[in-house]
Scaffold this active site. Sequence first.
Site, PDB file in Angstrom:
ATOM      1  N   HIS A  33      40.102  42.161  33.281  1.00 23.70           N
ATOM      2  CA  HIS A  33      39.259  40.792  33.493  1.00 23.70           C
ATOM      3  C   HIS A  33      38.107  41.514  34.663  1.00 23.70           C
ATOM      4  CE1 HIS A  33      42.813  38.336  33.090  1.00 23.70           C
ATOM      5  NE2 HIS A  33      41.976  37.750  32.629  1.00 23.70           N
ATOM      6  N   ASP A  62      43.468  30.771  31.625  1.00 27.20           N
ATOM      7  CA  ASP A  62      43.615  30.958  32.668  1.00 27.20           C
ATOM      8  C   ASP A  62      43.294  31.345  34.086  1.00 27.20           C
ATOM      9  OD1 ASP A  62      42.624  33.453  32.787  1.00 27.20           O
ATOM     10  OD2 ASP A  62      44.056  34.538  30.866  1.00 27.20           O
ATOM     11  N   ASP A  82      38.328  25.468  26.989  1.00 28.86           N
ATOM     12  CA  ASP A  82      39.252  25.550  26.300  1.00 28.86           C
ATOM     13  C   ASP A  82      39.454  25.520  25.050  1.00 28.86           C
ATOM     14  OD1 ASP A  82      41.729  26.863  26.076  1.00 28.86           O
ATOM     15  OD2 ASP A  82      41.482  28.698  26.905  1.00 28.86           O
ATOM     16  N   ASP A 141      36.433  35.381  26.003  1.00 33.96           N
ATOM     17  CA  ASP A 141      37.813  35.739  26.624  1.00 33.96           C
ATOM     18  C   ASP A 141      38.527  35.187  25.657  1.00 33.96           C
ATOM     19  OD1 ASP A 141      39.263  36.604  27.542  1.00 33.96           O
ATOM     20  OD2 ASP A 141      40.034  35.725  29.270  1.00 33.96           O
TER      21      ASP A 141
END
Length: 480
Positions: A33, A62, A82, A141
């Site tokens: 990350h 997450d 997301d 991501d």
Amino acid sequence: MPTSLFIEHAANGLAFYLNGDLQFDTADEAIYHEHLVVPAIALAAQRFPDTPLRVLICGGGDGLAARDALRFPQVSEVVLVDYSAAVLELGRTVFKPYNQGSLTGESRSTLGADRVSVHTQEAFAFVTALPDACFHAVICDFTFPTALEDTQVYSREWFEQVARVLVSGGVMSTNGVSIERRTLGFWCLYQTVRSATLDAKPMQVGIPSFRRQGYGDWGFLLASKGAIDRSELEALVFPDNLQALSNDWIKVFHIRREMAELRQTVPLHTLASPCLLYYLLNPGAVTEPSKVLESIDFLDLQETETYFVETPNLLELDAIVHVWLEQLRQPDRTRLPNPLLPAQHHYHTPKMTEEGLGYARSLLGQIESDRLLTALLERAKELPPKLAQDLWQLKEKLRSGQPFTYVSEHTNELMIMLMVTLLMANTTTPDAVFAKGSYSSGGSSYGSSGDDENFGWLGFWTMVIGGVWLWNLSKRRDDQ
């Protein structure tokens, strides 16, 4: 496809799996990350001093990417989108100790998570609806794509939308794929980002938990609307208390030469001409490091080579045949390396592919060529004239013992066609084609010598139909 979420708890943390693929292990997720997020945000902060930064995170449910974006006081707003409500819920609960409450919406959280707004939606549709030039940085991501629909957010059309919502000079960072184990797929992604008028710099990062899973070194892409200069990156100021990024972090732009030189061999990935999944499922031989570990520093490289689009869908059988025939005319394999028997499903592991190729080689090794050609030529009237002519030529070459290097180009193509159709016939009607050896089933046994019944009408017509189809494909290609 249903999504499988699995959390493996350990004494000092946890590992999170999605559909069986490791997403992160808390023991070393900071490596992933921080490389994905921190350089991009730091570059945006450097380019836009005294400006409240707006950051878009696509994926990252997450909350770990959001955590690292919020480390920068200059970031005034993080918009996270997301599609998975289940992962977002884990981000607010189970993963909260690790993302420092980045998704909880509590102003008293460690990082001041009231700067974050969360949207449960497909990223492509969400970004398409955004106005132009509204973010200083975009972090992508996403998970490793395992189906064709997953690759939409790795397409040129996607990166064009990302470039559209970036301000001039804005920065994008995207999770890639394994640069070591999926080298061609990584360079396909690299060329795709470049095609969206973004200057892209590849990064190779070693993550221990990924290596243990067999993923090898991981790849990221740092990109910008405008050139990325070495001096900019060397002057970046990172937040305190990072776990992974060190003073020599810039070495991640050094890519081993034998891997880097493959970047011009693959096309870019578009919605109309998708190819990324092909290269992820069919990575080719894994390149082993040479004794002299020579590398290319992409910060010193200004790409001038052009990228190209491959029009056929490489997961369709017609396109595969075209690729095989193209290889006959380009023995140097300057494009599309190693297009053998393509895997078309994510569950085809490298071991399964290797075993499949071994089975195919075994089948082809049992073909009794002279007997096969004799039987085909006995039915020459039922074959296209050109096909029959080439068969006669091939039989004469075999009879006289001439090497295949002297066979005509069309006969060479015909040999490939025969091998493909024999494999097809053996798959659909085993032992209905000419082969050496024996076949036994249900207590009966048939030897190869003198047993012409082994070459039944079903096997013959399977090969004829397949051969004519392949021949027509070849002729259509020649007429284009």
